[in-house]
Design a protein around this motif. Sequence first.
Motif, PDB file in Angstrom:
ATOM      1  N   GLN A 212       7.363  -8.350  -0.146  1.00 59.59           N
ATOM      2  CA  GLN A 212       6.867  -9.256   0.887  1.00 59.59           C
ATOM      3  C   GLN A 212       8.003  -9.660   1.832  1.00 59.59           C
ATOM      4  N   LYS A 213       9.153  -9.919   1.220  1.00 60.28           N
ATOM      5  CA  LYS A 213      10.313 -10.343   2.016  1.00 60.28           C
ATOM      6  C   LYS A 213      10.739  -9.211   2.957  1.00 60.28           C
ATOM      7  N   ALA A 214      10.825  -8.001   2.388  1.00 61.88           N
ATOM      8  CA  ALA A 214      11.261  -6.861   3.193  1.00 61.88           C
ATOM      9  C   ALA A 214      10.244  -6.532   4.291  1.00 61.88           C
ATOM     10  N   LEU A 215       8.960  -6.750   3.970  1.00 63.46           N
ATOM     11  CA  LEU A 215       7.909  -6.388   4.933  1.00 63.46           C
ATOM     12  C   LEU A 215       7.853  -7.351   6.122  1.00 63.46           C
ATOM     13  N   ASN A 233      -2.050  -7.659  -0.816  1.00 66.00           N
ATOM     14  CA  ASN A 233      -1.646  -6.855  -1.961  1.00 66.00           C
ATOM     15  C   ASN A 233      -0.508  -5.916  -1.533  1.00 66.00           C
ATOM     16  N   PRO A 234       0.711  -6.469  -1.407  1.00 66.26           N
ATOM     17  CA  PRO A 234       1.832  -5.705  -0.818  1.00 66.26           C
ATOM     18  C   PRO A 234       2.085  -4.359  -1.487  1.00 66.26           C
ATOM     19  N   LEU A 235       1.822  -4.260  -2.798  1.00 65.35           N
ATOM     20  CA  LEU A 235       2.050  -2.990  -3.498  1.00 65.35           C
ATOM     21  C   LEU A 235       1.293  -1.842  -2.836  1.00 65.35           C
ATOM     22  N   ARG A 236       0.105  -2.173  -2.320  1.00 68.10           N
ATOM     23  CA  ARG A 236      -0.740  -1.123  -1.735  1.00 68.10           C
ATOM     24  C   ARG A 236      -0.173  -0.535  -0.448  1.00 68.10           C
TER      25      ARG A 236
END
Length: 446
Positions: A212-215, A233-236
């Motif tokens: 989330q931070k990197a995104l 759902n950041p993993l996706r």
Amino acid sequence: MQTIQLLNMGSHSSQKNQFMPNPIKSVRGTRDLLPPETETWNVVESAVRALFRLYNFQEIRTPILEDLQLFQRSVGEETDIVSKEMFAWEDRARAQSEKGQWLALRPENTAGVVRAYIEHKMWERPGLQRVYYIGPQFRRERPQRGRYRQFYQIGAEVIGPSSAGSESPSVDAEVLEMLASLLDKLGIQGWTLELNSVGCAGDRLRYNEALQKALKDVVHKMCADCQRRAVTNPLRVLDCKVPEDQPIIEKLPRMSDYLDEPCRAHFAEVQKILTAVGVPFKLNNRLVRGLDYYTRTAFEFTHGALGAQNAVLGGGRYDGLSESLGGPQAPGIGFAIGEDRLVMTLQESSGTAARPADVYIAPLGAGMNLAAAQLARELRRQGVIVTLGDETFKLKKSLETASKTSARFALIVGENEVNSGQFALKNLGTGEQVSVAREGIAAKVK
Ligand code: AMP
């Protein structure tokens, strides 16, 4: 009633088309499986049942209809499957005393199996539960080649208390080795096993935060789906296939750097056993799978012949799923093979598995259906595949039908043949015709 009258009128009217109702078609995303293709499905299902036997798996059959909450609580409300693709509806009460209930057509079968495991206290049975299923699943996806709204999965689960060894990396390796053997046995060449570890719940929490931070700084440059997933759902985001997003995704943090020591050791052991038994694999740290319940080992088998939808099967470990459904601690691992895609791969490599009839019996002349029926019964009892013709057909028509339906032999049953006990048997491949005694027919055609 009115419709029926219209239908009847239509069939007798000279202006037939004016009254003919539109033919009813299969529902979008569903399809009829017709012969000869169904033969390939049967070959696949027989082969997998035999293989499951060897690995001591037994069949489980759970309902296609389940309580909607089952999937919300297992697959996850934020996943595409549950948020967008479920066929779900409120099943209203039929009586005042009854409660209404939200039902869903199952989009996958692991949740149903784990529900059954809990409902029937299957942990009280000795050892690990090793079960398999074959059946339809439903997802309202955009239909395309290899992607349907009703599709079929062949899956298996190994589940049980930790004390029965359910957490052991050797179980993961055994399941993966079984899958490699299955694809090999079916004659599917050129598959790739892609392997990852998605860690335990704690690892995923830390990894999600890091993602989330990197995104945060880059997500505005990404596609609309990624922008939505970055929040829900950041993993996706790692699943994204949009070419422009790939350089950004490559620079995101990697799951492997966030595994705690037990997860790292578990994953290393799975790989060690796979190498020892000679199952090749490729590490893919972007493989996260679309369902919330996965932990640790996650995998997919892909195949080049499938095009865009190239995953023929997928699965992983789901330690914690049972607890989230109100059950006891019961770590497990499972997979689901897309049977539609498996059949497609097979047809591409080896064509149809359909087996034509061995013999087409051609009764010749009035009254000969009876003798033909007797002979058909005798031959079938000896394992010969028989198609039965009809005495009203002329010999020419019978032979043509036999050829067109790819029968290997035609057997002529006329009065002379029945009286003499000698039958004309024509090989439809070579055109050669011989006279064979009744008792010798089965041996001759097999
Ligand atoms: P999943 O349950 O999403 O892990 O999917 C497991 C396997 O089921 C995939 O690898 C596909 O082969 C197959 N599959 C999933 N969704 C579909 C679909 N809509 N149509 C056909 N096959 C599917």
